[in-house]
Design a protein around this motif. Structure first.
Motif, PDB file in Angstrom:
ATOM      1  N   ARG A 144     -17.961  92.980  53.436  1.00 30.38           N
ATOM      2  CA  ARG A 144     -18.337  93.629  54.369  1.00 30.38           C
ATOM      3  C   ARG A 144     -17.102  93.693  55.632  1.00 30.38           C
ATOM      4  O   ARG A 144     -17.824  94.428  56.982  1.00 30.38           O
ATOM      5  N   ALA A 166     -19.802  93.368  49.918  1.00 32.73           N
ATOM      6  CA  ALA A 166     -20.273  94.247  49.879  1.00 32.73           C
ATOM      7  C   ALA A 166     -18.748  94.700  49.472  1.00 32.73           C
ATOM      8  O   ALA A 166     -18.270  94.300  50.545  1.00 32.73           O
ATOM      9  N   TYR A 209     -23.883 102.730  43.251  1.00 38.00           N
ATOM     10  CA  TYR A 209     -24.245 101.203  43.473  1.00 38.00           C
ATOM     11  C   TYR A 209     -24.686 100.227  43.286  1.00 38.00           C
ATOM     12  O   TYR A 209     -25.560 100.579  42.393  1.00 38.00           O
ATOM     13  N   LYS A 220     -20.350  99.731  46.088  1.00 36.73           N
ATOM     14  CA  LYS A 220     -20.942 101.108  46.657  1.00 36.73           C
ATOM     15  C   LYS A 220     -19.499 101.674  46.266  1.00 36.73           C
ATOM     16  O   LYS A 220     -18.436 101.390  47.276  1.00 36.73           O
ATOM     17  N   CYS A 248     -27.725  95.890  55.805  1.00 40.69           N
ATOM     18  CA  CYS A 248     -28.282  96.619  54.346  1.00 40.69           C
ATOM     19  C   CYS A 248     -27.018  96.327  53.077  1.00 40.69           C
ATOM     20  O   CYS A 248     -27.778  96.212  52.468  1.00 40.69           O
ATOM     21  N   TYR A 249     -25.660  95.887  54.230  1.00 39.90           N
ATOM     22  CA  TYR A 249     -25.132  95.115  52.873  1.00 39.90           C
ATOM     23  C   TYR A 249     -24.140  93.857  52.768  1.00 39.90           C
ATOM     24  O   TYR A 249     -24.822  93.327  53.856  1.00 39.90           O
ATOM     25  N   HIS A 250     -25.130  93.419  52.249  1.00 40.16           N
ATOM     26  CA  HIS A 250     -24.184  92.131  50.870  1.00 40.16           C
ATOM     27  C   HIS A 250     -23.331  91.726  51.953  1.00 40.16           C
ATOM     28  O   HIS A 250     -21.995  92.143  51.835  1.00 40.16           O
ATOM     29  N   ILE A 253     -27.121  95.777  49.241  1.00 41.45           N
ATOM     30  CA  ILE A 253     -25.610  96.492  48.523  1.00 41.45           C
ATOM     31  C   ILE A 253     -24.862  95.774  48.163  1.00 41.45           C
ATOM     32  O   ILE A 253     -24.107  95.107  49.268  1.00 41.45           O
ATOM     33  N   TYR A 260     -16.614  98.784  49.602  1.00 40.85           N
ATOM     34  CA  TYR A 260     -17.108  99.726  49.945  1.00 40.85           C
ATOM     35  C   TYR A 260     -15.803 100.458  49.456  1.00 40.85           C
ATOM     36  O   TYR A 260     -14.954 100.572  50.031  1.00 40.85           O
ATOM     37  N   GLU A 292     -31.065 103.927  54.511  1.00 45.97           N
ATOM     38  CA  GLU A 292     -29.487 103.842  54.787  1.00 45.97           C
ATOM     39  C   GLU A 292     -29.272 105.005  55.744  1.00 45.97           C
ATOM     40  O   GLU A 292     -28.557 105.080  56.263  1.00 45.97           O
TER      41      GLU A 292
END
Length: 162
Positions: free
Chosen positions: A64, A35, A130, A144, A30-32, A141, A37, A15
């Motif tokens: 995301r 996700a 995470y 985060k 890399c992110y669901h 992820i 953030y 990442e």
């Protein structure tokens, strides 16, 4: 998917590399889709805010889609904070697994980022927390939380800084 320590560290290093290489599609992957953030702000009492819905955050995206919008702005030069594009170097260390559940892993790690832009190099450091979804072929992820330790910021901070 096997979620051993080596796999977790490899995922975190990848990442960081994707950010450094500005491989935005791969980074977003890399992110669901759900996700969260979040980079909370510090209060005047030197405490982190606790609720991104009712308190000020340095960065907050509930899913995301917010990250996708941010990447779109960076790519299309609709972000004055990202023009010219910065060059970054991320270092990830002290990776700790905090908890494991059937399909999720909670972890924390320290990070340090150097960023060069407009003939000036800046640095940022902190700790990230995470939650990884490990139910599929590769980790994603799910959550985060970024704790920026050097919170006296002389510039706009963005996803590639952390």
């Amino acid at each position: 998917m096997s979620a051993d320590y080596h796999t977790i560290c490899s995922f975190l290093y990848r990442e960081a590399r994707l950010l450094d290489d500005q491989q935005w599609d791969e980074w977003l992957a890399c992110y669901h889709a759900q996700a969260e953030y979040w980079m909370p702000a510090w209060t005047d009492d030197d405490e982190l805010v606790e609720d991104p819905q009712s308190q000020i955050s340095l960065i907050y995206y509930p899913d995301r889609q917010g990250l996708e919008d941010r990447v779109y702005r960076i790519r299309t030069e609709r972000s004055s904070a990202s023009t010219p594009k910065p060059r970054t170097g991320h270092a990830v260390n002290n990776v700790e697994v905090l908890a494991t559940r059937e399909d999720q892993i909670d972890l924390r790690f320290n990070w340090h980022t150097l960023c060069h832009r407009n003939r000036k190099t800046s640095q940022f450091f902190g700790t990230s927390f995470y939650t990884l979804d490990v139910s599929g072929a590769a980790p994603l992820i799910l959550k985060k939380k970024i704790v920026l330790k050097d919170d006296y910021i002389h510039q706009v901070i963005d996803v590639y800084h952390v």
